[in-house]
Design a protein around this motif. Structure first.
Motif, PDB file in Angstrom:
ATOM      1  N   ASP A 264       0.881  -1.160   0.000  1.00  0.00           N
ATOM      2  CA  ASP A 264       0.000   0.000   0.000  1.00  0.00           C
ATOM      3  C   ASP A 264       0.926   1.218   0.000  1.00  0.00           C
ATOM      4  O   ASP A 264       1.367   1.671   1.031  1.00  0.00           O
ATOM      5  CB  ASP A 264      -0.871  -0.060   1.265  1.00  0.00           C
ATOM      6  CG  ASP A 264      -1.812   1.114   1.358  1.00  0.00           C
ATOM      7  OD1 ASP A 264      -2.106   1.719   0.323  1.00  0.00           O
ATOM      8  OD2 ASP A 264      -2.252   1.419   2.484  1.00  0.00           O
TER       9      ASP A 264
ATOM     10  N   ASN B 156      -1.956   3.180  -6.715  1.00  0.00           N
ATOM     11  CA  ASN B 156      -2.168   4.024  -5.531  1.00  0.00           C
ATOM     12  C   ASN B 156      -2.644   5.427  -5.861  1.00  0.00           C
ATOM     13  O   ASN B 156      -2.702   6.279  -4.983  1.00  0.00           O
ATOM     14  CB  ASN B 156      -0.887   4.089  -4.687  1.00  0.00           C
ATOM     15  CG  ASN B 156       0.131   5.070  -5.258  1.00  0.00           C
ATOM     16  OD1 ASN B 156       0.083   5.405  -6.440  1.00  0.00           O
ATOM     17  ND2 ASN B 156       1.033   5.534  -4.429  1.00  0.00           N
TER      18      ASN B 156
ATOM     19  N   ARG C 129      -2.782  -4.889  -2.395  1.00  0.00           N
ATOM     20  CA  ARG C 129      -2.819  -3.450  -2.117  1.00  0.00           C
ATOM     21  C   ARG C 129      -4.093  -3.074  -1.372  1.00  0.00           C
ATOM     22  O   ARG C 129      -4.768  -2.108  -1.710  1.00  0.00           O
ATOM     23  CB  ARG C 129      -2.674  -2.659  -3.409  1.00  0.00           C
ATOM     24  CG  ARG C 129      -1.401  -3.074  -4.169  1.00  0.00           C
ATOM     25  CD  ARG C 129      -1.280  -2.400  -5.491  1.00  0.00           C
ATOM     26  NE  ARG C 129      -0.295  -3.067  -6.336  1.00  0.00           N
ATOM     27  CZ  ARG C 129       1.014  -2.797  -6.345  1.00  0.00           C
ATOM     28  NH1 ARG C 129       1.490  -1.879  -5.542  1.00  0.00           N
ATOM     29  NH2 ARG C 129       1.836  -3.439  -7.144  1.00  0.00           N
ATOM     30  N   LYS C 130      -4.432  -3.890  -0.395  1.00  0.00           N
ATOM     31  CA  LYS C 130      -5.597  -3.694   0.476  1.00  0.00           C
ATOM     32  C   LYS C 130      -6.932  -3.858  -0.248  1.00  0.00           C
ATOM     33  O   LYS C 130      -7.993  -3.516   0.280  1.00  0.00           O
ATOM     34  CB  LYS C 130      -5.551  -2.341   1.182  1.00  0.00           C
ATOM     35  CG  LYS C 130      -4.523  -2.322   2.294  1.00  0.00           C
ATOM     36  CD  LYS C 130      -4.807  -1.202   3.269  1.00  0.00           C
ATOM     37  CE  LYS C 130      -4.075  -1.431   4.570  1.00  0.00           C
ATOM     38  NZ  LYS C 130      -4.183  -0.290   5.464  1.00  0.00           N
TER      39      LYS C 130
ATOM     40  N   SER D 197      -8.961   1.790  -1.957  1.00  0.00           N
ATOM     41  CA  SER D 197      -7.688   1.109  -2.173  1.00  0.00           C
ATOM     42  C   SER D 197      -7.534   0.839  -3.676  1.00  0.00           C
ATOM     43  O   SER D 197      -8.382   1.223  -4.463  1.00  0.00           O
ATOM     44  CB  SER D 197      -7.620  -0.164  -1.339  1.00  0.00           C
ATOM     45  OG  SER D 197      -8.799  -0.921  -1.474  1.00  0.00           O
TER      46      SER D 197
END
Lengths: 158, 723
Positions: free
Chosen positions: B51, B124, B587-588, B682
């Protein structure tokens, strides 16, 4: 070699190497950037445009063959920005593009497919266009062509 | 649940990725203190979510926004638009606090002279700016109110904002008319953010603001950049992996009409000409000889990347996997080299003038461009200006190793702007690739349906070492952070062991959409299916039964239940259809897919994909659906067809005729289900890619009883059918 062509209804005279790919004539000399380079070997369809109404992959088409002919690019697909081609309308309605780079080629191929087959089935579309998209917009391209066919047919009836 | 309106923490946990990327002295000292094994496991614990936090920290509204004379607002995006829809997401977030319609916000790429630049990648873009972008917007709104209060000589509290207008009683002024009168901006403190319950745009379908230009063919990409007096470059690079230039005869090139200059460097030759055709024609006339190793071949690379070979780094060691009783199931998996195939090849327009240079580039990583060109041309970094453009696809290929240094040197040599576009063959042979991988999994399910042990040995080339200081390879031992992303056992199992085996490949390997998650999920989720069948447990149940109450496993369990219900997992299948399931946590974000396949003329055909995604807070629902559909198609392509090979010291693949990718005819029915399992957003670009390969392989097993353990599956299926 001096070439006389009509590009998107505009008579144009350009002096280029006869074997220069038509793509570079359109992009670098005529300064129309909507037609894209993808592979250089007529494999991906990003450079698709019309020469005298025929869909061709311009990266592998020598400029001299276009002498005296009518070229249509994505910039000339619709009359003007207020009157978009049904394919462009459908592309916006269905929200097709992601990066968008291959989409000019796909829209040119789609518009041609609808000229030849005004009521395509999903399979006609899947088998009728072999362009490459890496973002994976394929499901929406199919949906948009079906919608464009409807818009075009409704327009004719209306 | 996490508090959506909380400012991201600036402590170690949020900065973990950057901290490790830049670790040097501190990392070495820590190694001496804790010992390698323990510190590497710690680093793996910290980085497993990937993340990645924002890499800009200046939130002065002038660097982000401009109020225009027509009362629109320009938002200078630090992130580049590469198809992910980030311009639309940013406009929606800004509109929440600016009190203007989304349509009134014009999003452009920031450049190094007028704004802030950030690395675009790692899924992200939304998550890292979800709070900041609203904070800057809110600060601008409050600053406008403050300025109006001074102009009208009334308290700030009596002023309200709506649709780009400031109002107090019978006084009214547009943002634009006020901004015109401000000579010196006095910025307010950042106000509290509006709670998500008051959102007007976020969560509602929004048409993408970049699509009208894309549908009209407007010149927005790197390849479209045109400057006065611009000329064209073309390059000669080694067609062999790690080839070095032995000799070259450029006389034919020099005599080509239109050629302005030939630049010869240690390992490349560049030609500048008045037209692209002239430059390319000249390059083709160069007679070059290369030193290279003709013995590099795929077979050797597979040997090199094999569990048991190279440096071994253990990253997860819970319980005692050795104490597990016999009859352990073993599965061995392989994934091949992958190319990105971004349709717009590497492109830079370089304009060198008076010891300064401007680079117009379609690129994910502006900082890399700036530093690599500054270093190569011996310039100060501030004298290298970066002008990002829209990208015609990235997928990780436009994050490192660009042709900017070559373009810069060519521009300097001719004193004119140079447009340098890579050929498709160069994009295949002179970029970098996704490394091939090998996986050995061992596991055992007890009589109670519980997995007793789960062991994963991953062998892979690195993805990260071409982008971090060389010391990182010594400290980490193996790239368990990026290539090893997703290698850890994601389920709640008592006895777990995960080990990464490292060897460098004889060419550059780096990131590819999803990074290590793609290969690791193929191995782990295929093996979960094997374990389930061996134990006679429904594969969905086995997965659900190994989710405990940690936040990510709660989300995984919920999503598995949703996909089970919505995909018809429990319903009977049609004749000739196989059904497979897989899930990943990346990545969550949790992404789960059920795939239905059939066999047509001896080949795998994907009939239907149902994919459920929990990417937390939903900003633009249709934007997420686009990404899931796209990732699904790209994953089908990589799963069924894509394979890079090396023979006689060179990549075999040179263009799309020998690197097959999906076409319209491969399109299945795709259904996307959105689930909002967290109040913070996310990643979306990468997570839905990874469940596809194992879900397809599991569906093939369901249909045919054949367990395919190597990609691409179309080849593996033919091989299995010929047995």
């Amino acid at each position: 070699m001096q070439l006389s062509l009509t590009i998107n209804n505009k008579p144009t005279v350009l002096d280029v190497e006869p074997d220069m790919p038509l793509l570079w004539l359109i992009r670098d000399e005529a300064k129309l950037k909507g037609t894209k380079f993808g592979c250089g070997k007529a494999l991906c369809g990003a450079c698709s445009l019309y020469v005298d109404g025929d869909l061709i992959r311009s990266c592998s088409y020598p400029a001299q063959l276009a002498n005296g002919k009518k070229i249509t690019t994505i910039e000339g697909l619709s009359e003007d920005e207020a009157h978009l081609h049904p394919v462009q309308q459908a592309w916006l309605e269905v929200q097709v593009p992601q990066c968008g780079y291959c989409q000019s080629g796909f829209m040119m191929a789609a518009a041609k497919l609808l000229e030849e087959n005004p009521n395509p089935t999903t399979d006609d579309i899947k088998n009728g266009i072999s362009n490459i998209c890496r973002c994976g917009t394929h499901p929406r391209i199919i949906k948009a062509i079906l919608l464009a066919a409807k818009l075009k047919n409704d327009g004719k009836r209306g | 649940m996490e508090n959506a309106d909380k400012k991201p923490k600036k402590g170690f946990s949020r900065r973990k990725f950057l901290a490790i990327s830049g670790s040097g002295v501190a990392g070495t000292l820590a190694l001496l203190y804790f010992g390698r094994g323990a510190i590497r496991r710690k680093i793996s614990d910290f980085t497993s979510e990937m993340d990645i936090p924002a890499d800009v920290s200046d939130f002065d509204h002038k660097l982000w926004f401009e109020v225009n004379a027509d009362n629109t607002i320009t938002l200078k995006s630090p992130k580049a638009e590469m198809g992910q829809g980030i311009f639309t997401g940013f406009a929606m977030l800004a509109a929440e606090e600016l009190d203007v319609a989304v349509e009134k916000i014009k999003v452009v790429h920031a450049n190094s002279l007028n704004g802030l630049l950030s690395n675009t990648g790692g899924s992200n873009s939304t998550s890292s700016f979800y709070v900041s972008i609203r904070e800057v917007a809110a600060t601008l709104r409050e600053t406008l109110k403050l300025q109006a209060s001074k102009l009208w000589n009334i308290p700030v509290a009596s002023i309200s904002t709506k649709d780009g207008m400031l109002t107090a009683g019978d006084k009214q002024l547009s943002y634009a008319d006020l901004a015109k009168q401000i000579t010196k901006w006095e910025t307010t403190e950042t106000p509290a953010l509006r709670p998500s319950s008051q959102f007007k745009y976020v969560g509602k379908q929004q048409k993408r603001i970049d699509l009208p230009d894309k549908v009209l063919g407007k010149p927005i990409y790197g390849i479209d950049v045109t400057l006065p007096d611009m000329v064209y470059g073309a390059m000669l690079y080694s067609p062999y992996v790690k080839g070095t230039l032995k000799s070259a005869d450029t006389s034919g090139a020099k005599n080509t009409a239109g050629v302005l200059k030939i630049v010869e460097e240690t390992n490349w030759i560049g030609v500048v000409a008045t037209s692209r055709y002239a430059a390319q024609t000249a390059v083709e006339k160069i007679k070059a000889e290369w030193d290279y190793n003709p013995n590099v071949s795929t077979k050797d690379l597979e040997k090199l990347i094999t569990v048991g070979n190279g440096k071994e780094v253990n990253i997860q060691n819970d319980g005692d996997t050795d104490s597990v009783p016999d009859e352990v199931l073993t599965g061995e998996f392989r994934t091949p080299i992958g190319f990105h195939g971004n349709l717009e090849p590497s492109i830079v327009v370089a304009d060198y003038k008076d010891n300064k240079i401007t680079l117009y580039a379609s690129f994910q990583n502006p900082a890399y461009l700036q530093t690599s060109v500054a270093e190569a041309l011996d310039l100060k970094t501030e004298d290298v200006a970066i002008m990002p453009t829209y990208m015609g696809g990235g997928f990780g290929r436009k994050a490192f190793k660009s042709n900017a240094v070559e373009a810069a040197k060519l521009s300097k040599a001719v004193g004119k702007p140079v447009h340098l576009l890579a050929t498709r063959q160069q994009e295949f042979q002179n970029g970098y690739v996704r490394p091939n991988t090998h996986h050995v999994l061992k596991g055992k399910v007890g009589k109670d349906g519980k997995i007793l042990a789960f062991v994963h040995h991953l062998a892979t080339g690195p993805m990260i070492f071409n982008s971090v200081p060389a010391i990182a390879e010594t400290i980490l031992g193996a790239d368990f952070i990026v290539a090893g992303h997703g290698a850890r056992c994601p389920y709640h199992v008592t006895n777990i062991k995960t080990t990464v085996w490292h060897n460098n490949l004889p060419f550059e390997t780096s990131i590819w959409r999803g990074v290590g998650m793609f290969a690791n999920t193929f191995a782990i989720e295929s093996f979960m299916d094997e374990l389930a069948h061996k134990a006679g447990v429904n594969p969905l149940k086995l997965r659900i039964d190994h989710c405990n109450d940690t936040p990510q496993l709660v989300r995984r369990k919920k999503l598995l239940e949703i996909i089970g219900e919505k995909s018809g997992w429990h319903l009977p299948k049609s004749e000739g259809i196989g059904r497979g399931l897989a899930v990943c946590d990346d990545r969550k974000t949790v992404s789960a897919a059920v795939v239905e396949v059939k066999i047509v003329d001896g080949a795998i055909k994907i009939v239907k994909v149902t994919q459920a995604i929990d990417a937390g807070k939903i900003i633009n629902p249709d934007g997420i659906k686009q990404q899931v559909e796209g990732a699904t198609m790209m994953a089908i392509s990589a799963t069924l067809y894509e394979q890079g090979t090396v023979e006689n010291g060179q990549f075999v693949q040179t263009n799309f005729h020998n690197y097959q990718v999906v076409r319209l005819s491969d399109t299945p029915e795709i259904e996307v289900i959105l689930h909002e399992g967290s109040e913070v957003p996310s990643g979306v670009g990468e997570p839905p890619l990874s469940p596809i390969a194992p879900a397809i392989a599991n569906a093939i097993f369901d249909l045919t009883g054949k367990r395919l353990r190597s990609l691409p599956l179309q080849l593996a299926f033919q091989a299995a059918s010929n047995l």
